[in-house]
Design an enzyme around this catalytic site. Sequence first.
Site, mmCIF file in Angstrom:
data_model
loop_
_atom_site.group_PDB
_atom_site.id
_atom_site.type_symbol
_atom_site.label_atom_id
_atom_site.label_comp_id
_atom_site.label_asym_id
_atom_site.label_seq_id
_atom_site.Cartn_x
_atom_site.Cartn_y
_atom_site.Cartn_z
ATOM 1 C CG HIS A 240 22.946 10.697 -54.603
ATOM 2 N ND1 HIS A 240 22.368 11.869 -54.338
ATOM 3 C CD2 HIS A 240 24.003 10.316 -54.103
ATOM 4 C CE1 HIS A 240 23.425 12.369 -53.509
ATOM 5 N NE2 HIS A 240 24.657 11.465 -53.359
ATOM 6 C CG ASP A 285 19.459 13.033 -54.758
ATOM 7 O OD1 ASP A 285 19.218 11.873 -54.676
ATOM 8 O OD2 ASP A 285 20.436 13.398 -54.817
ATOM 9 C CB SER A 381 25.068 12.445 -50.312
ATOM 10 O OG SER A 381 25.780 13.257 -51.416
ATOM 11 N N GLY A 382 22.605 13.283 -48.625
ATOM 12 C CA GLY A 382 21.551 13.015 -47.875
ATOM 13 C C GLY A 382 21.243 13.772 -46.563
HETATM 14 N N1 ARG Z 1 27.076 13.741 -54.145
HETATM 15 C C1 ARG Z 1 27.680 13.812 -53.015
HETATM 16 C C2 ARG Z 1 27.767 12.566 -51.926
HETATM 17 O O1 ARG Z 1 27.316 11.665 -52.432
HETATM 18 C C3 ARG Z 1 27.456 15.105 -52.078
HETATM 19 C C4 ARG Z 1 27.951 16.198 -52.854
HETATM 20 C C5 ARG Z 1 27.786 17.597 -52.451
HETATM 21 N N2 ARG Z 1 28.649 18.410 -53.100
HETATM 22 C C6 ARG Z 1 28.882 19.721 -52.934
HETATM 23 N N3 ARG Z 1 29.829 20.303 -53.785
HETATM 24 N N4 ARG Z 1 28.065 20.258 -52.072
HETATM 25 O O2 ARG Z 1 27.983 12.710 -50.854
#
Ligand code: ARG
Length: 431
Positions: A240, A285, A381-382
């Site tokens: 993503h 993902d 993320s990632g």
């Molecule tokens: N989707 C988020 C990003 O792009 C990360 C989300 C992780 N969230 C969580 N509550 N652990 O950075």
Amino acid sequence: MARGQPSRREEAWAPLQNRRTEPNTKMKLIKYGKITLGILIMVITAVVIGLIASFVAYGKTPFYYHISFKVNNIDYNSKFKKPYSQEYMDLNNKIVSLIEEIFHGSKLRRQYVKSHVVQVNQVKGKLLIHTVLKFKSYLNAAKFQNRIETILREKLKDETGPLCIDPSSFTFSDIIMPEAENLLNICCGQRTITPSGNKIAGGLDAEEGEWPWQASLQENSVHRCGATLISNSWLVTAAHCFIRVSDPQGWNVSFGLLLNDPQTQRSIKDIIIHENYHYPAHDNDIAVVHLSSPVLYSSNIRRACLPEATYTFPPNSDVVVTGWGTLKADGTSPNILQKGLMKIIDNKTCNSGKVYGGVIKPGMLCAGYLEGHVDACQGDSGGPLVGKDSKGTWFLAGIVSWGDECALRNKPGVYTRVTYYRDWIMSKTGL
Ligand code: ARG
């Protein structure tokens, strides 16, 4: 009074005066002696201070050497190709303790730092072992090299331990620092530092070299996502991250603790997104990123180990998530890498009604606390979720993927389960 024959009184005085001039010379001599001594002490102090200052400023110089030799009593087999095979590790332990023994029993015991088997080849069915040695010394390079070589040649010649070393096959050469450090830091999931206290509440500043596999994926030099180094030229991250921009040219990668002061940077040659990732669904993902050129490993840049597909991270075991994500939902982003210690939550609990009510798929993994408090957040993320095995080696368990806000009660972080995608990673990177 006229001057002529000295009067008796004067006569009487004369020797007295003489007596007085004698102690005068002595005192002068003592005085000059003291001055000279003073100057000498000052000069010596200055020299000592100068030396200390230069040692403090420059420290001991590291020296690296590459040695190779044949071992005649072990048969070669293909397991020696993999540095993580039991065979390779056992052999490495034997060689390292042999070298440690040699130098601990020598005058250079304080100069010896470490050694590591960096490659094992085969000659006529037997082993040809390449090892890198690191030393630190104030000595002159040529002299030092000579002493090391002499010690090694002598001791290996007389070696009567379990390894049957062929002394005539011994080679010795010096090797430059970045190349040697690259070879010494090639192991996955290891780090050279022992971090200080780890009493994590929300998240804590990480230390230099603590999470050496962490990378920052940047779009136009702005941090967007985390990623994990899994070889010198591949990263694994979340699919993503590339929803908006998937052209490698728009991205670059930085390594090191601080975003504003990277250890090194790379551009990207290729981004491979899982073919079954379809935004906005969270399934699959995962993506792998090929660096434009390999990084050189160092104590601050190393790779994490990839677990076998069959490996399990037990529920409730400790894992650590790291990243430069926001400190709370819609909060600010730190410049220094953050770490958060948390627990693996099994998918059954994570799928319960009060948690995520059935949306957690087998390719996902939950980690955090049902009470909240510690979690990944936007910008993480990632990035890696890693766990330590019984030997202290760090394995990549998850990739930061999604969550309901951050650190909410009953809303732990959801990660891409790396073991589930192990074969996919292999099929794209060969790792
Ligand atoms: N989707 C988020 C990003 O792009 C990360 C989300 C992780 N969230 C969580 N509550 N652990 O950075």
